[in-house]
Design a protein around this motif. Sequence first.
Motif, PDB file in Angstrom:
ATOM      1  N   ARG A   1      38.398  42.453  45.881  1.00 52.51           N
ATOM      2  CA  ARG A   1      39.458  41.844  46.684  1.00 52.51           C
ATOM      3  C   ARG A   1      38.822  40.901  47.680  1.00 52.51           C
ATOM      4  O   ARG A   1      37.756  41.170  48.207  1.00 52.51           O
ATOM      5  CB  ARG A   1      40.256  42.905  47.429  1.00 52.51           C
ATOM      6  N   GLU A   2      39.523  39.805  47.913  1.00 50.73           N
ATOM      7  CA  GLU A   2      39.019  38.811  48.855  1.00 50.73           C
ATOM      8  C   GLU A   2      40.195  38.232  49.615  1.00 50.73           C
ATOM      9  O   GLU A   2      41.257  38.024  49.044  1.00 50.73           O
ATOM     10  CB  GLU A   2      38.296  37.719  48.073  1.00 50.73           C
ATOM     11  N   GLY A   3      40.017  37.975  50.888  1.00 49.70           N
ATOM     12  CA  GLY A   3      41.091  37.381  51.675  1.00 49.70           C
ATOM     13  C   GLY A   3      42.220  38.353  51.947  1.00 49.70           C
ATOM     14  O   GLY A   3      43.380  37.994  51.863  1.00 49.70           O
ATOM     15  N   GLY A   4      41.893  39.607  52.253  1.00 48.46           N
ATOM     16  CA  GLY A   4      42.927  40.598  52.489  1.00 48.46           C
ATOM     17  C   GLY A   4      43.299  41.297  51.193  1.00 48.46           C
ATOM     18  O   GLY A   4      42.560  41.288  50.222  1.00 48.46           O
ATOM     19  N   VAL A   5      44.459  41.878  51.181  1.00 49.57           N
ATOM     20  CA  VAL A   5      44.867  42.672  50.019  1.00 49.57           C
ATOM     21  C   VAL A   5      45.759  41.903  49.054  1.00 49.57           C
ATOM     22  O   VAL A   5      46.195  42.431  48.068  1.00 49.57           O
ATOM     23  CB  VAL A   5      45.584  43.966  50.459  1.00 49.57           C
ATOM     24  N   ASN A   6      46.044  40.644  49.334  1.00 48.90           N
ATOM     25  CA  ASN A   6      46.967  39.914  48.479  1.00 48.90           C
ATOM     26  C   ASN A   6      46.315  39.221  47.289  1.00 48.90           C
ATOM     27  O   ASN A   6      47.007  38.728  46.416  1.00 48.90           O
ATOM     28  CB  ASN A   6      47.743  38.879  49.291  1.00 48.90           C
ATOM     29  N   PHE A   7      45.005  39.158  47.262  1.00 50.73           N
ATOM     30  CA  PHE A   7      44.327  38.497  46.164  1.00 50.73           C
ATOM     31  C   PHE A   7      43.292  39.432  45.551  1.00 50.73           C
ATOM     32  O   PHE A   7      42.573  40.114  46.251  1.00 50.73           O
ATOM     33  CB  PHE A   7      43.628  37.220  46.623  1.00 50.73           C
ATOM     34  N   VAL A   8      43.236  39.450  44.249  1.00 51.56           N
ATOM     35  CA  VAL A   8      42.246  40.223  43.520  1.00 51.56           C
ATOM     36  C   VAL A   8      41.533  39.250  42.588  1.00 51.56           C
ATOM     37  O   VAL A   8      42.178  38.499  41.865  1.00 51.56           O
ATOM     38  CB  VAL A   8      42.920  41.345  42.692  1.00 51.56           C
ATOM     39  N   LEU A   9      40.225  39.230  42.640  1.00 53.25           N
ATOM     40  CA  LEU A   9      39.458  38.312  41.806  1.00 53.25           C
ATOM     41  C   LEU A   9      38.737  39.078  40.701  1.00 53.25           C
ATOM     42  O   LEU A   9      38.274  40.190  40.916  1.00 53.25           O
ATOM     43  CB  LEU A   9      38.434  37.553  42.653  1.00 53.25           C
ATOM     44  N   HIS A  10      38.673  38.477  39.536  1.00 55.28           N
ATOM     45  CA  HIS A  10      37.968  39.050  38.396  1.00 55.28           C
ATOM     46  C   HIS A  10      37.046  37.991  37.825  1.00 55.28           C
ATOM     47  O   HIS A  10      37.440  36.841  37.682  1.00 55.28           O
ATOM     48  CB  HIS A  10      38.951  39.491  37.315  1.00 55.28           C
TER      49      HIS A  10
ATOM     50  N   THR B   1      23.763  36.051  28.259  1.00 52.55           N
ATOM     51  CA  THR B   1      23.474  34.670  28.667  1.00 52.55           C
ATOM     52  C   THR B   1      23.609  34.465  30.166  1.00 52.55           C
ATOM     53  O   THR B   1      23.178  33.456  30.691  1.00 52.55           O
ATOM     54  CB  THR B   1      24.436  33.688  27.967  1.00 52.55           C
ATOM     55  N   LYS B   2      24.246  35.423  30.854  1.00 47.11           N
ATOM     56  CA  LYS B   2      24.509  35.339  32.306  1.00 47.11           C
ATOM     57  C   LYS B   2      25.440  34.179  32.647  1.00 47.11           C
ATOM     58  O   LYS B   2      25.511  33.743  33.780  1.00 47.11           O
ATOM     59  CB  LYS B   2      23.216  35.204  33.114  1.00 47.11           C
ATOM     60  N   ARG B   3      26.158  33.665  31.653  1.00 45.90           N
ATOM     61  CA  ARG B   3      27.069  32.548  31.879  1.00 45.90           C
ATOM     62  C   ARG B   3      28.478  33.057  32.151  1.00 45.90           C
ATOM     63  O   ARG B   3      28.927  34.041  31.573  1.00 45.90           O
ATOM     64  CB  ARG B   3      27.064  31.628  30.663  1.00 45.90           C
ATOM     65  N   LEU B   4      29.160  32.348  33.015  1.00 45.93           N
ATOM     66  CA  LEU B   4      30.535  32.682  33.362  1.00 45.93           C
ATOM     67  C   LEU B   4      31.443  32.362  32.182  1.00 45.93           C
ATOM     68  O   LEU B   4      31.421  31.259  31.650  1.00 45.93           O
ATOM     69  CB  LEU B   4      30.969  31.883  34.600  1.00 45.93           C
ATOM     70  N   VAL B   5      32.233  33.323  31.757  1.00 50.19           N
ATOM     71  CA  VAL B   5      33.178  33.146  30.666  1.00 50.19           C
ATOM     72  C   VAL B   5      34.531  32.715  31.230  1.00 50.19           C
ATOM     73  O   VAL B   5      35.152  31.781  30.745  1.00 50.19           O
ATOM     74  CB  VAL B   5      33.314  34.449  29.847  1.00 50.19           C
ATOM     75  N   ALA B   6      34.988  33.409  32.278  1.00 47.05           N
ATOM     76  CA  ALA B   6      36.278  33.074  32.890  1.00 47.05           C
ATOM     77  C   ALA B   6      36.324  33.660  34.296  1.00 47.05           C
ATOM     78  O   ALA B   6      35.608  34.601  34.618  1.00 47.05           O
ATOM     79  CB  ALA B   6      37.432  33.622  32.062  1.00 47.05           C
ATOM     80  N   LEU B   7      37.180  33.092  35.115  1.00 47.20           N
ATOM     81  CA  LEU B   7      37.398  33.584  36.463  1.00 47.20           C
ATOM     82  C   LEU B   7      38.897  33.764  36.643  1.00 47.20           C
ATOM     83  O   LEU B   7      39.668  32.825  36.405  1.00 47.20           O
ATOM     84  CB  LEU B   7      36.852  32.592  37.505  1.00 47.20           C
ATOM     85  N   GLY B   8      39.317  34.956  37.012  1.00 43.72           N
ATOM     86  CA  GLY B   8      40.738  35.242  37.174  1.00 43.72           C
ATOM     87  C   GLY B   8      41.082  35.567  38.608  1.00 43.72           C
ATOM     88  O   GLY B   8      40.313  36.212  39.314  1.00 43.72           O
ATOM     89  N   LYS B   9      42.246  35.118  39.030  1.00 44.07           N
ATOM     90  CA  LYS B   9      42.744  35.392  40.372  1.00 44.07           C
ATOM     91  C   LYS B   9      44.166  35.939  40.236  1.00 44.07           C
ATOM     92  O   LYS B   9      45.010  35.330  39.588  1.00 44.07           O
ATOM     93  CB  LYS B   9      42.757  34.120  41.197  1.00 44.07           C
ATOM     94  N   VAL B  10      44.412  37.105  40.819  1.00 47.16           N
ATOM     95  CA  VAL B  10      45.711  37.735  40.763  1.00 47.16           C
ATOM     96  C   VAL B  10      46.287  37.780  42.170  1.00 47.16           C
ATOM     97  O   VAL B  10      45.658  38.307  43.083  1.00 47.16           O
ATOM     98  CB  VAL B  10      45.611  39.179  40.191  1.00 47.16           C
ATOM     99  N   GLU B  11      47.469  37.227  42.334  1.00 50.37           N
ATOM    100  CA  GLU B  11      48.156  37.272  43.629  1.00 50.37           C
ATOM    101  C   GLU B  11      49.191  38.373  43.567  1.00 50.37           C
ATOM    102  O   GLU B  11      49.978  38.453  42.627  1.00 50.37           O
ATOM    103  CB  GLU B  11      48.838  35.937  43.918  1.00 50.37           C
ATOM    104  N   LEU B  12      49.167  39.266  44.548  1.00 49.87           N
ATOM    105  CA  LEU B  12      50.071  40.400  44.595  1.00 49.87           C
ATOM    106  C   LEU B  12      51.186  40.169  45.613  1.00 49.87           C
ATOM    107  O   LEU B  12      50.995  39.444  46.576  1.00 49.87           O
ATOM    108  CB  LEU B  12      49.297  41.660  44.972  1.00 49.87           C
ATOM    109  N   TRP B  13      52.319  40.795  45.381  1.00 50.48           N
ATOM    110  CA  TRP B  13      53.414  40.720  46.359  1.00 50.48           C
ATOM    111  C   TRP B  13      53.052  41.493  47.590  1.00 50.48           C
ATOM    112  O   TRP B  13      52.353  42.431  47.597  1.00 50.48           O
ATOM    113  CB  TRP B  13      54.693  41.301  45.762  1.00 50.48           C
TER     114      TRP B  13
END
Length: 101
Positions: free
Chosen positions: A73-82, A89-101
């Motif tokens: 979690r970053e920026g309080g409890v309203n955002f969850v990052l994945h 390969t240590k390469r980034l495949v995807a970055l997800g951001k979930v915004e909660l109510w």
Amino acid sequence: YQRRVRGTGVSWSYVTVRPSDIDFNGHVGHPTYMDYMLDCRPDLVEGERIRRVDIEYREGAVLGSTVLVQHWREGGVNFVLHQYTSPITKRLVALGKVELW
């Protein structure tokens, strides 16, 4: 398997891409990334609702590959990052951001 680093709010799991995870383009599809996100969350709270999901794709995860799914979690409890990373390969495949109510 799933692990959590105590006191840090970070958890992670390794996922091996299965045949059922592959979409018609030959790589992991959006709904499966959503499943990976939800499976990695150790702190899912009953009644917690998702407001918005953004996933930025960098490269496709393919059949048989292993993906490291990290959750914090970053920026309080309203955002969850994945973050989905190939452990080999240590390469980034995807970055997800979930915004909660």
